[in-house]
Structure formats: C-alpha cells, structure tokens
Motif scaffolding. Structure first.
Motif, PDB file in Angstrom:
ATOM      1  N   LYS A 115       0.827  -1.219   0.000  1.00 27.37           N
ATOM      2  CA  LYS A 115       0.000   0.000   0.000  1.00 27.37           C
ATOM      3  C   LYS A 115       0.853   1.257   0.000  1.00 27.37           C
ATOM      4  O   LYS A 115       0.480   2.262  -0.599  1.00 27.37           O
ATOM      5  CB  LYS A 115      -0.944   0.020   1.202  1.00 27.37           C
ATOM      6  CG  LYS A 115      -1.962  -1.086   1.075  1.00 27.37           C
ATOM      7  CD  LYS A 115      -3.255  -0.814   1.756  1.00 27.37           C
ATOM      8  CE  LYS A 115      -4.160  -1.940   1.373  1.00 27.37           C
ATOM      9  NZ  LYS A 115      -5.458  -1.930   1.336  1.00 27.37           N
ATOM     10  N   THR A 187     -10.321 -17.718  -1.369  1.00 29.09           N
ATOM     11  CA  THR A 187      -9.639 -17.001  -0.290  1.00 29.09           C
ATOM     12  C   THR A 187      -8.859 -15.822  -0.843  1.00 29.09           C
ATOM     13  O   THR A 187      -8.430 -14.947  -0.109  1.00 29.09           O
ATOM     14  CB  THR A 187      -8.666 -17.930   0.455  1.00 29.09           C
ATOM     15  OG1 THR A 187      -7.787 -18.507  -0.511  1.00 29.09           O
ATOM     16  CG2 THR A 187      -9.404 -19.020   1.191  1.00 29.09           C
ATOM     17  N   VAL A 189      -9.626 -13.611  -4.220  1.00 29.88           N
ATOM     18  CA  VAL A 189     -10.283 -13.291  -5.494  1.00 29.88           C
ATOM     19  C   VAL A 189      -9.416 -12.235  -6.186  1.00 29.88           C
ATOM     20  O   VAL A 189      -9.045 -11.235  -5.572  1.00 29.88           O
ATOM     21  CB  VAL A 189     -11.709 -12.740  -5.254  1.00 29.88           C
ATOM     22  CG1 VAL A 189     -12.360 -12.346  -6.571  1.00 29.88           C
ATOM     23  CG2 VAL A 189     -12.559 -13.773  -4.523  1.00 29.88           C
ATOM     24  N   MET A 199      -8.465  -8.467  -6.106  1.00 23.72           N
ATOM     25  CA  MET A 199      -9.583  -7.555  -6.336  1.00 23.72           C
ATOM     26  C   MET A 199      -9.737  -6.681  -5.090  1.00 23.72           C
ATOM     27  O   MET A 199      -9.848  -7.208  -3.983  1.00 23.72           O
ATOM     28  CB  MET A 199     -10.866  -8.364  -6.577  1.00 23.72           C
ATOM     29  CG  MET A 199     -12.070  -7.511  -6.922  1.00 23.72           C
ATOM     30  SD  MET A 199     -13.590  -8.498  -7.117  1.00 23.72           S
ATOM     31  CE  MET A 199     -13.323  -9.296  -8.674  1.00 23.72           C
TER      32      MET A 199
HETATM   33  N1  AQP Z   1      -9.837 -10.049  -3.211  1.00 18.53           N
HETATM   34  C1  AQP Z   1     -10.162 -10.643  -2.083  1.00 18.53           C
HETATM   35  N2  AQP Z   1     -10.284 -11.981  -2.030  1.00 18.53           N
HETATM   36  C2  AQP Z   1     -10.631 -12.618  -0.867  1.00 18.53           C
HETATM   37  N3  AQP Z   1     -10.860 -11.949   0.288  1.00 18.53           N
HETATM   38  C3  AQP Z   1     -10.741 -10.612   0.264  1.00 18.53           C
HETATM   39  N4  AQP Z   1     -10.910  -9.676   1.217  1.00 18.53           N
HETATM   40  C4  AQP Z   1     -10.687  -8.452   0.700  1.00 18.53           C
HETATM   41  N5  AQP Z   1     -10.378  -8.560  -0.599  1.00 18.53           N
HETATM   42  C5  AQP Z   1     -10.393  -9.889  -0.906  1.00 18.53           C
HETATM   43  C6  AQP Z   1     -11.278  -9.997   2.588  1.00 18.53           C
HETATM   44  O1  AQP Z   1     -12.329  -9.130   2.983  1.00 18.53           O
HETATM   45  C7  AQP Z   1     -12.174  -8.826   4.368  1.00 18.53           C
HETATM   46  C8  AQP Z   1     -12.237  -7.358   4.570  1.00 18.53           C
HETATM   47  O2  AQP Z   1     -11.153  -6.712   3.961  1.00 18.53           O
HETATM   48  P1  AQP Z   1     -10.949  -5.169   4.194  1.00 18.53           P
HETATM   49  O3  AQP Z   1     -11.908  -4.406   3.418  1.00 18.53           O
HETATM   50  O4  AQP Z   1     -10.959  -4.834   5.624  1.00 18.53           O
HETATM   51  O5  AQP Z   1      -9.479  -4.933   3.736  1.00 18.53           O
HETATM   52  P2  AQP Z   1      -8.751  -5.245   2.413  1.00 18.53           P
HETATM   53  O6  AQP Z   1      -8.356  -6.681   2.410  1.00 18.53           O
HETATM   54  O7  AQP Z   1      -7.635  -4.244   2.311  1.00 18.53           O
HETATM   55  O8  AQP Z   1      -9.850  -4.992   1.292  1.00 18.53           O
HETATM   56  P3  AQP Z   1      -9.724  -4.183  -0.017  1.00 18.53           P
HETATM   57  O9  AQP Z   1     -10.976  -4.429  -0.776  1.00 18.53           O
HETATM   58  O10 AQP Z   1      -8.443  -4.499  -0.718  1.00 18.53           O
HETATM   59  O11 AQP Z   1      -9.746  -2.687   0.483  1.00 18.53           O
HETATM   60  P4  AQP Z   1      -8.843  -1.476   0.064  1.00 18.53           P
HETATM   61  O12 AQP Z   1      -8.818  -1.430  -1.440  1.00 18.53           O
HETATM   62  O13 AQP Z   1      -9.504  -0.262   0.622  1.00 18.53           O
HETATM   63  O14 AQP Z   1      -7.512  -1.679   0.684  1.00 18.53           O
HETATM   64  C9  AQP Z   1     -10.856  -9.445   4.820  1.00 18.53           C
HETATM   65  O15 AQP Z   1     -11.140 -10.667   5.469  1.00 18.53           O
HETATM   66  C10 AQP Z   1     -10.124  -9.681   3.543  1.00 18.53           C
HETATM   67  O16 AQP Z   1      -9.226 -10.769   3.649  1.00 18.53           O
END
Ligand code: AQP
Length: 336
Positions: A115, A187, A189, A199
C-alpha cells in the motif's frame, strides 16, 4: 492454561463499496459460520481512515458495508454487528499493543509495503500501525477464530505474536492464540484485468472488480471483458497452473456455486470462454441480485441501519469493557 470460549471476530473497512472479493473471501463464510459459535462482525472505520476518506463518504460507506453484511444473511440478533469507532476500547487496546509490538515486526508486513509502495515516508503513521489495531480488534473480544481472506493471514499471525509477547512480558495467559480461518475456493479473489493483483475496493478501474451493488448488465459486461487467454478450459485444475486469470474465474464460479474448483473444471472441461463467461455472469447475477436488492432496500432507511449498529455497539462494549479493564490492571495503570 486458560480455556477460551470459541468466539469469531472479523471486519471489513469502509474504504469503498463492497466487492465480490469481500463477499466471497469474508462475508459469505461468516454467514456459514454464524450459529456455530458466538460471532462478532465489525465495520472497521478506524482502519479506513489510515488513508484519506471524505467524511460524508465514510458515513455512507459504513452504512453500505453494514447493509451488505445484513443483506447477505448476518443476523444482528444472532451475531454482534457494529462499527468500530462506536467502541472506544479498540483504540485504547491498540495503544497498549503499539507498545508491545516491535518496529521490526511491522517492517515485515507485506500489505504495508504494497500500500505504501515507494511513498513510505509520506503515508500516515496509522497505516504503519494498522496491524496493531487489528490485533486489538481481535483480542479485545478474546476471539479464538478469525475468518479472513489470504491477504490478511500475516496480520493474524502478528496478532498471535502480540498476544504471546504480552502474555510473556506480564507473566499471564490472558490473551488467546487466535486461529486464522482461511478456507474455500475464493480465499484470494483476483483483479479481473490482472490476475497477479487481488480484487480491491480501492483499485483504480471499476472494470477490475465486481461491486456488490453492480446491476446485472454491469456484472455481465465486466465478466465478458475480464482478461483471459485464448485456450479453452483444461481437463484438470493442474492445467490452470500458469493461467492466473482463467483460474480466478473458475474459483469465483466454484465459490458462488458452493462447489470445488475441481468440480467446475470437470463440468466445463474443453469449454471456450464464449460458453464459460456467460455461464459465470448468469450465476453471479443469480446469486448477487437478491443481495443487492436487499442492500438497496436497507440503504433507503439509513436511520434503521444506524440504530442496529448502535445496538450492536452496546453489546460489543459489554464484552470489550471488562477485557480492557483487566488489561489495564495487568499493565499497572492506576485507576481511582
Ligand atoms: N480479493 C479478495 N479476495 C478474498 N478476500 C478478500 N478480502 C478483501 N479482498 C479480498 C477480505 O475481505 C475482508 C475485509 O477486507 P478489508 O476491506 O478490511 O481490507 P482489504 O483486504 O484491504 O480490502 P480491499 O478491498 O483491498 O480494500 P482497500 O482497497 O480499501 O484496501 C478481509 O477478510 C479480507 O481478507
């Protein structure tokens, strides 16, 4: 050794709209686990502000994530559902853990490196300390199980390191060794335009993700335009080893239809994308449309979502407060 009551904690940060990754990697599995043990689910808004969030969008996003959880089947009568900033104990315990965790541990966190990129000097201190707040989220409830996607595994391992060091330093066994629960075909995507990236809500292009509020035409268009390769689907999963985009679509199909990826390959062996992609789009619309319709209905009444989150926060505080109090006693904070 203390026996800990089996308890689940997990959360999603309102840093954008809910994606299919959040649904398959987290929420769908929470719904499956609901009722098996006491469950606490949280919209982690304190985590969201580790990067800039427009204040009005943060409030709307918090309601959208909560609506997504409710519409997918999280029952606020069975599970505790709330937003993190309404339970001040999360921030307080995270401060204690900032003083337990070591800088070297944080330096190893791959999500921070991804990040922050080459901009590490300019990102917020909060983004760096994020895993310590996540440890607090989990341990504030003595959670024993944390269902997450693959991307969060390292943070749950760090949570165990923090619990172990706290227990060791203060000669106690107060915090449990939490288990990450990472299972099923989805687990991780992946991004629909680049199979080497996950994603994400905040990814640059909307075409790289399926949003839970996308309509049927948009879902069909995104799967149609998803990057693939010219070869048809192979006879076995082994044949997808070096085809990340193809593997991702098969895994998504499997997770949406509650099958293994092997079973999907067996059904579609030899099929071209002209057959597989429309089948995947139909399946996704079939599974997601009832959820998005319910989300929209819930979002029409924001006051009711706020009321439910407030009620959940009260239940959460009832569990969290005695655990934080006991932590303060162990640390030696004087309270009059
Ligand atoms: N692509 C993914 N595949 C499987 N699991 C996912 N999770 C997120 N993206 C995927 C799971 O969703 C939960 C919540 O995640 P989060 O929103 O707290 O944080 P993140 O993983 O940083 O999600 P994003 O969508 O990637 O958010 P941004 O773009 O804002 O950083 C977790 O259990 C995560 O594993």
């Amino acid at each position: 050794m203390t026996d800990f009551t089996p308890r689940v904690f997990s959360g999603i940060k309102p840093s954008g709209g809910l994606t299919l990754g959040n649904y398959l990697g987290a929420i769908k599995r929470w719904v499956d686990m609901q009722g098996q043990m006491e469950s606490i689910y949280c919209v982690v808004d304190l985590h969201a502000v580790t990067v800039w969030q427009d204040p009005a969008a943060l409030k709307t996003g918090t309601r959208e994530i909560a609506a997504g959880m409710l519409a997918s089947g999280i029952d606020p009568a069975t599970s505790v559902l709330f937003n993190q900033s309404q339970v001040h104990q999360h921030a307080e315990l995270s401060w204690v853990f900032n003083c337990v965790a070591r800088v070297g541990w944080m330096d190893r966190m791959t999500q921070f490196k991804d990040k922050a990129g080459s901009n590490a000097q300019k990102v917020s201190l909060g983004l760096y300390a994020y895993p310590s707040l996540m440890a607090a989220d989990i341990l504030l409830y003595h959670a024993t199980h944390v269902p997450v996607g693959e991307d969060q595994k390292q943070h749950v391992e760090l949570t165990r390191d923090i619990a172990a060091k706290f227990n060791h330093d203060f000669k106690t066994d107060f915090f449990p060794m939490t288990e990450p629960v990472i299972d099923g075909p989805a687990t991780r995507v992946m991004n629909l335009r680049d199979g080497s990236k996950k994603m994400s809500k905040s990814g640059e292009s909307d075409m790289e993700r399926i949003n839970m509020l996308d309509d049927a035409d948009t879902i069909a268009k995104k799967f149609k335009k998803a990057k693939t390769d010219p070869a048809p689907l192979p006879e076995t999963l082994e044949g997808l080893k070096d085809r990340p985009e193809a593997r991702n679509l098969v895994d998504i199909y499997a997770a949406l239809s509650d099958q293994t990826s092997e079973a999907v390959i067996a059904e579609y062996a030899g099929a071209g994308w002209g057959r597989f992609k429309p089948a995947l789009a139909d399946l996704a619309v079939d599974k997601l449309a009832p959820i998005s319709t319910e989300m929209r209905r819930l979002l029409d009444d924001p006051a009711e979502i706020d009321r439910l989150l407030g009620e959940g926060a009260e239940k959460a505080r009832a569990i969290a407060a005695p655990i934080l109090d006991r932590t303060y006693d162990i640390v030696g904070f004087l309270r009059s």
